[in-house]
Design an enzyme around this catalytic site. Structure first.
Site, PDB file in Angstrom:
ATOM      1  N   TYR A 106     -19.268  98.835 -51.763  1.00 24.84           N
ATOM      2  CA  TYR A 106     -18.664  99.293 -53.015  1.00 24.84           C
ATOM      3  C   TYR A 106     -18.219  98.115 -53.898  1.00 24.84           C
ATOM      4  CZ  TYR A 106     -18.741 103.762 -50.609  1.00 24.84           C
ATOM      5  OH  TYR A 106     -19.156 104.890 -49.939  1.00 24.84           O
ATOM      6  N   ASP A 168     -15.224 103.974 -40.263  1.00 19.70           N
ATOM      7  CA  ASP A 168     -16.186 103.459 -39.282  1.00 19.70           C
ATOM      8  C   ASP A 168     -15.922 102.014 -38.907  1.00 19.70           C
ATOM      9  OD1 ASP A 168     -17.814 105.561 -38.583  1.00 19.70           O
ATOM     10  OD2 ASP A 168     -19.026 105.390 -40.384  1.00 19.70           O
ATOM     11  N   HIS A 407     -25.824  96.185 -47.996  1.00 17.04           N
ATOM     12  CA  HIS A 407     -26.068  97.583 -48.328  1.00 17.04           C
ATOM     13  C   HIS A 407     -25.224  98.024 -49.506  1.00 17.04           C
ATOM     14  CE1 HIS A 407     -22.413  99.719 -46.870  1.00 17.04           C
ATOM     15  NE2 HIS A 407     -22.252  98.568 -46.260  1.00 17.04           N
ATOM     16  N   TYR A 488     -18.368 110.565 -55.053  1.00 18.42           N
ATOM     17  CA  TYR A 488     -16.935 110.578 -54.688  1.00 18.42           C
ATOM     18  C   TYR A 488     -16.326 109.190 -54.864  1.00 18.42           C
ATOM     19  CZ  TYR A 488     -16.339 108.140 -50.130  1.00 18.42           C
ATOM     20  OH  TYR A 488     -16.213 107.197 -49.136  1.00 18.42           O
ATOM     21  N   ARG A 489     -17.179 108.176 -54.983  1.00 18.30           N
ATOM     22  CA  ARG A 489     -16.723 106.789 -54.993  1.00 18.30           C
ATOM     23  C   ARG A 489     -17.956 105.953 -55.292  1.00 18.30           C
ATOM     24  NH1 ARG A 489     -14.753 104.495 -49.142  1.00 18.30           N
ATOM     25  NH2 ARG A 489     -14.076 102.410 -49.720  1.00 18.30           N
TER      26      ARG A 489
HETATM   27  P1  FAD Z   1     -10.024  96.608 -50.440  1.00 18.32           P
HETATM   28  O1  FAD Z   1     -11.325  95.929 -50.599  1.00 18.32           O
HETATM   29  O2  FAD Z   1      -8.826  95.779 -50.329  1.00 18.32           O
HETATM   30  O3  FAD Z   1      -9.750  97.659 -51.572  1.00 18.32           O
HETATM   31  C1  FAD Z   1     -10.720  98.503 -52.111  1.00 18.32           C
HETATM   32  C2  FAD Z   1     -10.526  98.562 -53.625  1.00 18.32           C
HETATM   33  O4  FAD Z   1      -9.337  99.296 -53.915  1.00 18.32           O
HETATM   34  C3  FAD Z   1     -10.319  97.193 -54.252  1.00 18.32           C
HETATM   35  O5  FAD Z   1     -11.524  96.660 -54.689  1.00 18.32           O
HETATM   36  C4  FAD Z   1      -9.364  97.457 -55.386  1.00 18.32           C
HETATM   37  O6  FAD Z   1     -10.080  97.784 -56.542  1.00 18.32           O
HETATM   38  C5  FAD Z   1      -8.559  98.637 -54.920  1.00 18.32           C
HETATM   39  N1  FAD Z   1      -7.296  98.215 -54.310  1.00 18.32           N
HETATM   40  C6  FAD Z   1      -7.155  97.710 -53.073  1.00 18.32           C
HETATM   41  N2  FAD Z   1      -5.874  97.477 -52.806  1.00 18.32           N
HETATM   42  C7  FAD Z   1      -5.183  97.836 -53.893  1.00 18.32           C
HETATM   43  C8  FAD Z   1      -3.809  97.832 -54.203  1.00 18.32           C
HETATM   44  N3  FAD Z   1      -2.923  97.433 -53.297  1.00 18.32           N
HETATM   45  N4  FAD Z   1      -3.430  98.255 -55.419  1.00 18.32           N
HETATM   46  C9  FAD Z   1      -4.337  98.691 -56.316  1.00 18.32           C
HETATM   47  N5  FAD Z   1      -5.657  98.726 -56.072  1.00 18.32           N
HETATM   48  C10 FAD Z   1      -6.079  98.302 -54.871  1.00 18.32           C
HETATM   49  N6  FAD Z   1     -15.427 103.292 -45.941  1.00 18.32           N
HETATM   50  C11 FAD Z   1     -14.864 104.467 -45.618  1.00 18.32           C
HETATM   51  O7  FAD Z   1     -13.972 104.950 -46.317  1.00 18.32           O
HETATM   52  N7  FAD Z   1     -15.251 105.150 -44.508  1.00 18.32           N
HETATM   53  C12 FAD Z   1     -16.203 104.670 -43.679  1.00 18.32           C
HETATM   54  O8  FAD Z   1     -16.497 105.287 -42.653  1.00 18.32           O
HETATM   55  C13 FAD Z   1     -16.832 103.443 -44.011  1.00 18.32           C
HETATM   56  N8  FAD Z   1     -17.834 102.944 -43.234  1.00 18.32           N
HETATM   57  C14 FAD Z   1     -18.395 101.749 -43.558  1.00 18.32           C
HETATM   58  C15 FAD Z   1     -19.418 101.264 -42.744  1.00 18.32           C
HETATM   59  C16 FAD Z   1     -20.023 100.040 -43.021  1.00 18.32           C
HETATM   60  C17 FAD Z   1     -21.110  99.513 -42.116  1.00 18.32           C
HETATM   61  C18 FAD Z   1     -19.565  99.274 -44.131  1.00 18.32           C
HETATM   62  C19 FAD Z   1     -20.128  97.911 -44.399  1.00 18.32           C
HETATM   63  C20 FAD Z   1     -18.565  99.767 -44.955  1.00 18.32           C
HETATM   64  C21 FAD Z   1     -17.974 101.005 -44.683  1.00 18.32           C
HETATM   65  N9  FAD Z   1     -16.958 101.545 -45.502  1.00 18.32           N
HETATM   66  C22 FAD Z   1     -16.396 102.753 -45.178  1.00 18.32           C
HETATM   67  C23 FAD Z   1     -16.545 100.860 -46.741  1.00 18.32           C
HETATM   68  C24 FAD Z   1     -15.394  99.840 -46.561  1.00 18.32           C
HETATM   69  O9  FAD Z   1     -15.694  98.931 -45.533  1.00 18.32           O
HETATM   70  C25 FAD Z   1     -14.045 100.479 -46.271  1.00 18.32           C
HETATM   71  O10 FAD Z   1     -13.757 101.520 -47.152  1.00 18.32           O
HETATM   72  C26 FAD Z   1     -12.915  99.456 -46.311  1.00 18.32           C
HETATM   73  O11 FAD Z   1     -11.775  99.980 -45.693  1.00 18.32           O
HETATM   74  C27 FAD Z   1     -12.563  99.031 -47.732  1.00 18.32           C
HETATM   75  O12 FAD Z   1     -12.087  97.736 -47.718  1.00 18.32           O
HETATM   76  P2  FAD Z   1     -10.538  97.360 -47.715  1.00 18.32           P
HETATM   77  O13 FAD Z   1      -9.858  98.394 -46.917  1.00 18.32           O
HETATM   78  O14 FAD Z   1     -10.407  95.936 -47.326  1.00 18.32           O
HETATM   79  O15 FAD Z   1     -10.123  97.622 -49.217  1.00 18.32           O
END
Ligand code: FAD
Length: 545
Positions: A106, A168, A407, A488-489
């Site tokens: 994303y 995941d 991806h 959804y996203r």
């Molecule tokens: P961040 O990268 O920190 O945040 C995501 C975005 O939210 C940021 O870019 C920012 O715009 C906003 N944000 C973050 N923190 C704040 C804040 N404090 N205040 C305001 N805005 C903010 N995702 C799922 O949901 N479910 C899954 O099952 C899943 N499976 C995955 C499988 C694979 C193989 C991969 C590669 C990815 C997958 N993901 C999945 C996507 C992703 O890895 C996760 O959603 C992950 O938790 C998001 O990264 P993060 O938690 O570090 O969020």
């Protein structure tokens, strides 16, 4: 870029002179300390999942320099976040908050506007502020990952008492995932629905607490999400209206037992009947978790082998080849796998599992796979761990399908209905074939709707593959929207396009979003363009893509 070229950087946000920008950064350094600000002038390194960069998207579909930060700042407290916001307003510098930056698929850690200053909250603000075993809740800062929360429960001897819910991959931030409305796979899988209470720094620097958090002396911030008056939390998810510095999360009581199960279904067309069977079972909570219905192509890829191991031709791997390879695995020569979990003591599970078995077996050829026959590193066990709230990273394996695997996701929402599932499946398959890309559909079934998650895996070093993947995605989004399905996203690169599909009544929703943005962030400093919301000073100036 070669190192010597990058050292001439940083990329300066548009509209500011380089020297002026460096002077502004020096001012921020004097407030927060030199060591808490880094200029992004080193070679961009993609690292890997556990050592991911915070400067750019390590799985980028564009050139890495497109969505790249000029500098990274590491606040240590809510007050420091306020200072950064005041500074950004003073100098009109775009800032982009991340919690941990593992938003792979994303946009990773990248900002939408090139040259933004990334506010990496997670590095220093990583405390679990409260774990309440009576109310089954916790209060966390942005740097708390699913792994860290799980470990903290273990350290306190509470892991038998209550469970977390993890996506995941467990390395992401509880807050980051939740504000992006991510999902996990226990009955608490809808993370946004399960949070209670936020602390938010607004774009002009004020701090608010939402819900019961606004009432001094309350003891219900994590127990009752709504408080009094308008429910404001919603505007802080998938938006650019505030920086979340604390969040309450509910935790799941240990259900007193669990049992993972897996069924496979022989033909692509079985999807239609399967969805009709799943819907009533899911809505009535006989099927209790956000389960996945995965196509065999992705389950095969989850072994972690490159596609060249199965096929050396170009274009999508033919289905006969996929089926022949799957026949050698515990999946067998089938098209779909349902991965689920039953919760509760054995007599309660037995009742639900018998009903599920009876219903699923109405589909000719449906097979229940006995978990006892599955080897330890079989993908099923990763699903089993995640469905009981144990963080994992097995899921990364299908990214190896392409060399330099990266991806990007297409994730439309539909009702849990056979005809919708088949329509989306056919649409996805047709467009993937047109672009010569392997099709990885997985339906994540919520309570009354499902997200179809289609992952396009590409070689990030191959410009032609990247262009094809992006073209495919753009067509998927447009054509799905024409049929009434919305994402959804989405990834940063598609945010304008996806926001544009939510256009009812002459784009009334976006007009409302823009009014909110202009009222809360008149200088347009916070994450401009995120989710297609551009502040006034950027609108109509060619930023959309
Ligand atoms: P961040 O990268 O920190 O945040 C995501 C975005 O939210 C940021 O870019 C920012 O715009 C906003 N944000 C973050 N923190 C704040 C804040 N404090 N205040 C305001 N805005 C903010 N995702 C799922 O949901 N479910 C899954 O099952 C899943 N499976 C995955 C499988 C694979 C193989 C991969 C590669 C990815 C997958 N993901 C999945 C996507 C992703 O890895 C996760 O959603 C992950 O938790 C998001 O990264 P993060 O938690 O570090 O969020």
């Amino acid at each position: 870029k070669p190192q010597n070229e990058r050292q001439k950087l940083p990329v300066v946000p548009q509209g500011i002179e380089r020297d002026e920008f460096l002077k502004a950064l020096a001012e921020l350094k004097s407030q927060l300390g030199d060591e808490h600000i880094e200029i992004n002038d080193k070679p961009l390194r993609d690292g890997w999942y556990m050592e991911h960069p915070n400067t750019h998207d390590s799985m980028t579909i564009l050139d890495e320099e497109e969505f790249v930060a000029s500098a990274i700042v590491y606040p240590g407290s809510t007050e420091e976040v306020q200072q950064i916001v005041h500074w950004a307003n003073k100098h009109r510098v775009p800032i982009f908050p991340i919690s941990m930056g593992r938003n792979l698929g994303y946009g990773g850690a990248a900002p939408r506007v090139r040259g933004s200053v990334t506010v990496d909250l997670g590095k220093r603000m990583n405390k679990i502020l409260d774990i309440n075993p009576e109310d089954y809740t916790c209060l966390v800062e942005p740097g708390v990952s699913f792994y860290a929360l799980y470990e903290a429960l273990k350290e306190k001897g509470l892991e038998e008492h209550m469970w977390i819910d993890t996506p995941d991959l467990g390395g992401g931030s509880v807050i980051g995932n939740t504000v992006d409305r991510g999902v996990g796979y226990t009955p608490y899988g809808d993370h946004w629905a399960m949070h209670s209470g936020l602390e938010v720094v607004l774009p002009m620097g004020e701090v608010i607490r939402t819900g019961m958090g606004a009432l001094p002396g309350n003891n219900t911030w994590q127990a009752f999400p709504y408080g009094f008056g308008p429910y404001s939390d919603g505007i802080f998810s998938q938006s650019n209206y505030g920086i979340v510095t604390k969040m309450g999360m509910t935790l799941m009581p240990n259900p007193g037992g669990y049992e993972a199960f897996m069924y496979t279904f022989a033909k692509d067309e079985d999807l239609e009947q399967l969805m009709e069977i799943i819907r009533p079972l899911r809505i009535s909570n006989i099927l209790e978790n956000v389960a996945q219905v995965r196509h065999v192509t992705q389950s095969l890829a989850a072994i972690g082998q490159p596609r060249t191991r199965f096929y050396s031709g170009t274009g999508p791997v033919p289905q006969e080849v996929i089926h022949a390879a799957a026949a050698q695995t515990p999946l067998g020569d089938h098209s779909w796998a349902y991965y689920g979990m039953a919760y509760g003591p054995s007599h309660i599970r037995a009742h639900k599992l018998a009903l599920i078995d009876q219903e699923f077996k109405r589909i000719p050829g449906a097979r229940r796979i006995d978990p006892a026959t599955l080897p330890e590193d079989e993908y099923f066990w990763a699903r089993e761990r995640v469905a009981r709230g144990v963080p994992d990273i097995h899921e990364l394996r299908w990214v190896n399908w392409a060399p330099n695997g990266a991806h990007i996701a297409f994730s439309p929402v539909s009702p849990i209905r056979g005809r919708d599932a088949m329509k989306l499946f056919a649409l996805g398959k047709r467009i993937h074939e047109q672009y010569g890309i392997d099709f990885f559909p997985a339906f994540c079934v919520g309570l009354r709707e499902m997200h179809l998650i289609v992952e396009i895996v590409f070689d990030r070093a191959d410009a032609e593959q990247k262009a094809r993947a992006l073209g495919c995605l753009r067509d998927l989004v447009d054509q799905a929207a024409r049929e009434g399905y919305g994402e959804y996203r989405t990834h940063l690169v598609l945010m304008d396009q996806v926001a544009g599909t939510y256009s009812w009544n002459d784009g009334a929703l976006m007009k409302f979003n823009e009014r909110l943005k202009d009222a809360l962030d008149p200088n347009g400093i916070l994450a401009p363009g995120r989710c297609g919301i551009w502040p006034k000073r950027y609108r109509g100036r060619g930023w959309e893509m």
